[in-house]
Design a protein around this motif. Sequence first.
Motif, PDB file in Angstrom:
ATOM      1  N   LEU A  76       0.816  -1.220   0.000  1.00  0.00           N
ATOM      2  CA  LEU A  76       0.000   0.000   0.000  1.00  0.00           C
ATOM      3  C   LEU A  76       0.850   1.270   0.000  1.00  0.00           C
ATOM      4  O   LEU A  76       0.337   2.359  -0.222  1.00  0.00           O
ATOM      5  N   ASN A  91       1.795   2.636  -4.080  1.00  0.00           N
ATOM      6  CA  ASN A  91       1.023   3.576  -4.898  1.00  0.00           C
ATOM      7  C   ASN A  91       0.444   4.711  -4.054  1.00  0.00           C
ATOM      8  O   ASN A  91      -0.515   5.358  -4.445  1.00  0.00           O
ATOM      9  N   ILE A 120      -1.157   4.861  -1.127  1.00  0.00           N
ATOM     10  CA  ILE A 120      -2.314   4.762  -0.221  1.00  0.00           C
ATOM     11  C   ILE A 120      -1.809   5.101   1.185  1.00  0.00           C
ATOM     12  O   ILE A 120      -2.432   5.868   1.907  1.00  0.00           O
ATOM     13  N   ARG A 172      -0.066   6.393  -9.394  1.00  0.00           N
ATOM     14  CA  ARG A 172      -1.099   5.348  -9.489  1.00  0.00           C
ATOM     15  C   ARG A 172      -1.256   4.828 -10.897  1.00  0.00           C
ATOM     16  O   ARG A 172      -1.786   3.742 -11.100  1.00  0.00           O
ATOM     17  N   ILE A 198      -1.887  -2.196  -8.952  1.00  0.00           N
ATOM     18  CA  ILE A 198      -2.037  -3.214  -7.915  1.00  0.00           C
ATOM     19  C   ILE A 198      -3.254  -4.087  -8.211  1.00  0.00           C
ATOM     20  O   ILE A 198      -4.337  -3.577  -8.444  1.00  0.00           O
ATOM     21  N   PHE A 250      -5.559  -6.572  -6.398  1.00  0.00           N
ATOM     22  CA  PHE A 250      -5.848  -7.010  -5.044  1.00  0.00           C
ATOM     23  C   PHE A 250      -6.292  -8.468  -5.026  1.00  0.00           C
ATOM     24  O   PHE A 250      -6.631  -9.052  -6.042  1.00  0.00           O
ATOM     25  N   GLN A 257     -12.091  -5.682  -6.564  1.00  0.00           N
ATOM     26  CA  GLN A 257     -11.499  -4.900  -7.642  1.00  0.00           C
ATOM     27  C   GLN A 257     -12.510  -4.610  -8.755  1.00  0.00           C
ATOM     28  O   GLN A 257     -12.461  -3.563  -9.379  1.00  0.00           O
TER      29      GLN A 257
END
Lengths: 250, 203
Positions: free
Chosen positions: A50, A53, A55, A79, A84, A86, A92
């Motif tokens: 995380l 990117n 977060i 981003r 990513i 998930f 997603q």
Amino acid sequence: MTTPVLDVRGLAFAYPDGHQALFGVDLHVHRGERVALLGPNGAGKTTLVLHLNGIHLAGAGSVAVSGLPVTKANIKEIRRRVGIVFQDPDDQLFMGTVREDVAFGPANLGLRGEALDAKVTEALAKVGMEEFADRPPHHLSFGQRRRVAVATVLAMDPEILVLDEPSSNLDPASRRELADILRGLDVTVLMVTHDLPYALELCERSVILDGGVVAAEGRTVDVLSNADLMRAHRLELPFGFDPVAAAATL
Amino acid sequence: MPAHLKVLALVGFMLVVVATPREWFAAYAFFLGVLVTVGAVGRVRPGWVLKRMVVETPFVVFAVLMPFIAHGPRIEVLGLSLSESGLLSAWGLLAKGTLGVIAGLMLAATTTPQELVHGLERLRLPQQLVQIMAFMVRYLEVVTDEMRRMAVARASRGFVARNPLHWPVLARSVGALFIRSFERGERVHLAMVSRGYTGRMPR
């Protein structure tokens, strides 16, 4: 040496409740590499992902993607560069159809009209899901949803694909199909996984994260065949699996 | 036909039906004819419509009661003394209700939920409402599936909800489902933000 795609230096991070998850992580991934990130539950793997990117933003240390530091100001470009995937495809894939879902990322980047359609088709073709473009995601099988989830980030032309447990919950055939797809992609990959044979099959290099630091790294076959190292970090191979013999068949 | 036109047609049709005086029996036959034509063009199976018309049952019960309880001049029908105005009201309620349900079902039969959401978006419904609806459509199945799995897990450990004493268990299950859905919401948001979401759906 060229600028690494992913350059993490001395990254430390504590959650607002005071729980510290990362204690100075150093990690470099170069263009075209596929790297496995291994480690027991609670090692800080997800927390690290995380950060990639933006977060989470670094408490101390730094994260850079192809030379661009991960900061609030750069967040949009970061981003785009870091895709990513998930673990749960249902998290997603949230739009009504596969096509809309794959279009979501590039549309956020400002792509419209024909360019957007072309991008969507291209991304779906890369994972072999073109014919499912107009289906609602919840009507697909789990393996198909995982592949579409990969397409949703491929559509953003990422410089690095970050996969969180890509083989989890897949049946053996879907697992192999995904491996074939990942091998065929011309993209840098960081793969978080507990599936050690999968790491060996796909990733030349492995990094073990434990206790919030990088505990070891090296060629995947060397890491997996080092019994002491494996035991020290609660990593175990499936029964009867011999990494050296398996690596010889690659 | 685009979904937003269907929605407009449905609303328009219903306004006309509701505004038609209930004594104009011929008009109602015409409305029914319109719906039958729509159904035929859209290849809607009559059985499919009939099965789904049970939602109307409460209205039917109410309509049937009306002639018995309404005031005013009474007439004899099959040996029962019924209120004339009650009969007329019952007819009005039943006719308008049935037409409404059939018209709604025609829309449902010929439009996917996704098309409907897009149609509403084109009708300039506020973005937030459209987004909430789209998410509901998408996750309804995921959540009901989760609910079903929890029910199976409960039943597998011998749980049967037989009397109110068992309700606390059901309440806790609903609570757990809420927490799970809430957490899923957070993960979905995380995944959206990771793909550049900034609070507005791209158009």
